[in-house]
Design an enzyme around this catalytic site. Structure first.
Site, mmCIF file in Angstrom:
data_model
loop_
_atom_site.group_PDB
_atom_site.id
_atom_site.type_symbol
_atom_site.label_atom_id
_atom_site.label_comp_id
_atom_site.label_asym_id
_atom_site.label_seq_id
_atom_site.Cartn_x
_atom_site.Cartn_y
_atom_site.Cartn_z
ATOM 1 C CG ASN A 63 13.635 12.543 -48.453
ATOM 2 O OD1 ASN A 63 13.572 12.819 -47.267
ATOM 3 N ND2 ASN A 63 12.955 11.563 -49.002
ATOM 4 N NE ARG A 64 13.995 19.760 -47.192
ATOM 5 C CZ ARG A 64 15.045 20.253 -47.824
ATOM 6 N NH1 ARG A 64 15.099 20.261 -49.123
ATOM 7 N NH2 ARG A 64 16.045 20.764 -47.176
#
Length: 165
Positions: free
Chosen positions: A40-41
């Site tokens: 997840n960024r």
């Protein structure tokens, strides 16, 4: 389908921007941390916006740093049944009382939705209060949303910076 619940909001009286996701995924729930999935960024995107290496910090330090920059976190879904982590699998959901939360944030100027599902549910939950804030519909930081490259996501997420000035 397993029943899932969100985490408590991470806000304080100085919160200026509130970032709302949908509901934590499996990895986040297992670790009891917002955006714990390594792919997840979220921490990378927000870190680049504020100029801090959030992904290199311990979780509690990440949260403290967000609050120092006047950024709060929560989710639009209080609880729901969901197999896996995909928003498309949300069933029997109950929304968080976003109106009650934002009423406690005197400096709030913007609400940013992390993804389309969060925006749809959050806008409905906020009702008429939504017109009081700048609304940012940001591309999801989730690894499941791979249609948009990181650079394009970052370009959109940079709008948070303007709200913090």
């Amino acid at each position: 389908m397993t029943f899932k619940r969100c985490f408590s909001p991470v806000v304080d009286s100085n919160t200026k921007v509130l970032v709302l996701g949908s509901l934590p995924g499996e990895v986040s729930l297992a670790h009891n941390q917002y955006y714990a999935h390594r792919q997840n960024r979220f921490w990378h995107l927000v870190g680049e916006v504020i100029g801090e290496n959030l992904s290199g910090m311990e979780y509690t330090e990440r949260l403290r740093t967000l609050l120092q920059y006047r950024i709060g976190l929560w989710d639009v879904v209080a609880e729901a049944r969901r197999a896996g982590s995909l928003d498309s699998n949300l069933r029997d959901l109950a929304s968080n009382d976003l109106s009650a939360l934002v009423a406690t944030l005197p400096h709030l100027v913007a609400i940013a939705f992390n993804g389309n599902t969060a925006a749809k549910i959050g806008e409905r939950a906020l009702g008429a209060r939504i017109s009081q804030y700048r609304i940012l519909k940001l591309p999801s930081s989730s690894p499941a949303y791979a249609a948009l490259p990181y650079a394009a996501k970052l370009a959109a997420w940079r709008a948070l910076h303007d709200c913090l000035a």
